[in-house]
Design an enzyme around this catalytic site. Structure first.
Site, PDB file in Angstrom:
ATOM      1  CB  CYS A  43     -35.064  19.318   0.090  1.00  0.00           C
ATOM      2  SG  CYS A  43     -35.371  17.952   1.028  1.00  0.00           S
ATOM      3  CB  CYS A  48     -37.247  15.225  -1.051  1.00  0.00           C
ATOM      4  SG  CYS A  48     -36.132  16.387  -0.316  1.00  0.00           S
ATOM      5  CE  LYS A  51     -40.187  12.869  -3.548  1.00  0.00           C
ATOM      6  NZ  LYS A  51     -38.821  12.706  -3.884  1.00  0.00           N
ATOM      7  CE1 TYR A  99     -32.911  23.620   5.867  1.00  0.00           C
ATOM      8  CE2 TYR A  99     -34.672  22.593   7.099  1.00  0.00           C
ATOM      9  CZ  TYR A  99     -33.656  22.499   6.268  1.00  0.00           C
ATOM     10  OH  TYR A  99     -33.254  21.427   5.589  1.00  0.00           O
ATOM     11  CE1 TYR A 179     -36.201  12.934  -7.508  1.00  0.00           C
ATOM     12  CE2 TYR A 179     -34.233  12.480  -9.376  1.00  0.00           C
ATOM     13  CZ  TYR A 179     -34.884  13.087  -8.127  1.00  0.00           C
ATOM     14  OH  TYR A 179     -34.442  14.495  -7.941  1.00  0.00           O
ATOM     15  CB  ILE A 180     -39.084  14.555 -10.896  1.00  0.00           C
ATOM     16  CG1 ILE A 180     -37.921  15.026 -10.017  1.00  0.00           C
ATOM     17  CG2 ILE A 180     -40.444  15.468 -10.828  1.00  0.00           C
ATOM     18  CD1 ILE A 180     -37.327  16.173 -10.290  1.00  0.00           C
ATOM     19  CD  GLU A 183     -39.822  10.527  -6.468  1.00  0.00           C
ATOM     20  OE1 GLU A 183     -39.336   9.885  -5.917  1.00  0.00           O
ATOM     21  OE2 GLU A 183     -39.978  11.660  -6.412  1.00  0.00           O
ATOM     22  NE  ARG A 200     -34.839  12.860 -24.600  1.00  0.00           N
ATOM     23  CZ  ARG A 200     -34.092  14.065 -25.018  1.00  0.00           C
ATOM     24  NH1 ARG A 200     -34.333  15.044 -25.646  1.00  0.00           N
ATOM     25  NH2 ARG A 200     -33.056  14.153 -24.000  1.00  0.00           N
ATOM     26  CB  ALA A 342     -35.836   5.702  -1.943  1.00  0.00           C
ATOM     27  CG  HIS A 437     -41.232 -15.921   9.775  1.00  0.00           C
ATOM     28  ND1 HIS A 437     -41.213 -15.535   8.417  1.00  0.00           N
ATOM     29  CD2 HIS A 437     -42.156 -16.420  10.235  1.00  0.00           C
ATOM     30  CE1 HIS A 437     -42.317 -16.280   8.092  1.00  0.00           C
ATOM     31  NE2 HIS A 437     -42.759 -17.021   9.346  1.00  0.00           N
ATOM     32  CD  GLU A 442     -38.985 -14.042   6.409  1.00  0.00           C
ATOM     33  OE1 GLU A 442     -38.583 -14.837   6.909  1.00  0.00           O
ATOM     34  OE2 GLU A 442     -40.326 -13.989   6.867  1.00  0.00           O
TER      35      GLU A 442
END
Length: 457
Positions: A43, A48, A51, A99, A179-180, A183, A200, A342, A437, A442
């Site tokens: 990640c 992520c 990315k 980290y 998704y990779i 994206e 494919r 997402a 609004h 909304e």
């Protein structure tokens, strides 16, 4: 546990392993963690986080184009790939240091070398040392998979290498429909590359709601991203002017980079798990129970290496639950239902809960609420892109069982929708919520009449 060198040995310094180590350390456990590459895992280092930074960069092209309609005169923009990559690398370095600080503050000893399982309670380090542990946690994540049956596959790259290219390729062929692949297609196209997706299957993003899948295909096609379905790459040849990608229909695609995003496999190879008696499935994933315990009672596994739900927040929650269960004496089983997700394409997808197909199969009656519209920003910019929102409601209980969005900030909205669905919100709850609004969101509380009612036969 005093007969062992440590109470917990964690193999892998990614999101799940770091969270487990930190929480266990907070409970007073003696913890050691081994990481052979860099702290942060997929990640933070090559997934992520970098990315999303590249996604942000790719979207400035739209901002420059839209500015004219709002009265701005913007000189012709010039993009510099090396600057983006250098700044991305600085941020990744900062996160890795963070980290390390987090682990140090939790009194976790970090070993910067490879470790493998050498028995139910023993880990062997690359330098030959052996460490005994009351519990071993495997958190080694996943790894990109390249097909071995394609001639010239050695010329291809994966997402790992895409973050470190020396230059932005002018022409990119991306193999895959997940998704990779989607994206990176948006990233490269937004930064100025000519992009072709080769897949494919029948359509990209298998497993997502069909309306969102179709909506993204339409949006990508309008942008100029070429999508070839029911097509396979059969070979790659390096020529004088770049690569030539051969397709199953007999055509040839010239390109500068061929990227394969055809899935990731659990990173368990040569880890000693089988020798220790740990049961793996056919893909090499560690088989675990609801509490992340493997077939060997002292060995646990969390994150992508278990191939349950391969998302960073899931690995973090699994790691936390493991530490609570084993060292906090508070058994916690990770709930893998209703996880928001997402796809950071442009436009992006945000989703939580069941797709229309899944909901129709699970409930006797499903009411479908759906809307599509141009955003307020598009009215002055002249953009042709549309936003789509969809709610799936159990026709008996009125509970919202699926929510899907295609458009700007879809991921941000999906996170909040995840709270509502987790709490069991009904369509009536949505209807009784006052709209904010003007906003795109909304629309989620103003859809009154279902566009369809699906009855299970």
């Amino acid at each position: 546990m005093t007969s062992f060198d440590v109470d917990l040995f964690v193999i892998g310094g990614g999101s799940g392993g770091v969270r487990a180590a930190r929480i266990a350390g907070g409970y007073g456990a003696r913890v050691m963690l081994a990481e052979e590459f860099r702290l942060g895992g997929t990640c933070v280092i090559r997934g992520c986080v970098p990315k999303k930074l590249l996604v942000y960069a790719s979207r400035f092209a739209d901002e420059f184009a839209d500015a004219k309609g709002f009265g701005w005169t913007v000189p012709a923009p010039i993009f510099d790939w090396p600057t983006l990559i250098a700044n991305k690398d600085k941020e990744i370095d900062r996160l890795e240091r963070a980290y390390g600080t987090t682990l140090a503050n939790a009194n976790v000893e970090v070993i910067r070398q490879r470790a493998v399982v050498d028995g139910p309670h023993t880990v062997r380090l690359a330098d030959g040392r052996r460490v005994t542990a009351a519990h071993i946690l495997v958190a080694t994540g996943g790894w990109p998979q390249l097909p071995a049956d394609i001639s010239g596959i050695e010329h291809a790259i994966t997402s790992n290498e895409a973050f470190y290219l020396d230059a932005l390729p002018k022409r990119v062929v991306i193999n895959g429909g997940g998704y990779i692949a989607v994206e990176f297609a948006g990233i490269f196209h937004g930064l100025g590359s000519e992009v072709t997706i080769v897949y494919r299957g029948d359509g990209i993003l298998r497993g997502f709601d069909d309306d969102l899948r179709a909506g993204l295909v339409e949006a990508y096609s309008r942008r100029g991203i070429r999508i070839l379905t029911r097509t396979r790459i059969t070979g790659i040849v390096r020529g004088a002017s770049g690569l030539e990608v051969a397709l199953s229909d007999g055509s040839i695609l010239p390109c500068d980079k061929a990227m394969f995003a055809t899935g990731r496999i659990p990173h368990t190879g040569n880890l000693g798990l089988e020798t220790a008696g740990v049961e793996l499935d056919g893909r090499g994933a560690v088989k675990v129970d609801a509490f992340s315990r493997s077939s060997i009672p002292s060995i646990y596994a969390v994150g992508d290496v278990t191939d349950r739900v391969n998302l960073t927040p899931v690995a973090i929650r699994e790691g936390h639950a493991f530490a609570d269960t084993v060292f906090g004496k508070h058994p916690v089983a990770m709930d893998h239902r209703l996880i928001p997700s997402a796809v950071f394409s442009t436009p992006e997808l945000g989703t939580v809960g069941l797709t229309e197909t899944q909901a129709a199969a699970a409930y006797p009656v499903i009411d479908v609420y759906k809307t599509s519209f141009r955003t307020m920003k598009a009215t002055l910019s002249g953009s042709a892109e549309r936003m789509m929102m969809k709610l799936l409601v159990d026709g008996v209980s009125d509970r919202v069982v699926g929510a899907h969005i295609l458009g700007p900030d879809a991921g941000e909205m999906a996170q909040l929708l995840g709270v509502l669905l987790k709490a069991g919100a009904t369509k009536r709850d949505f209807d009784q919520t006052c709209a904010l609004h003007p906003s795109a969101a909304e629309e989620l509380v103003t859809m009154r009449k279902p566009t369809a009612r699906l009855m299970r036969s």
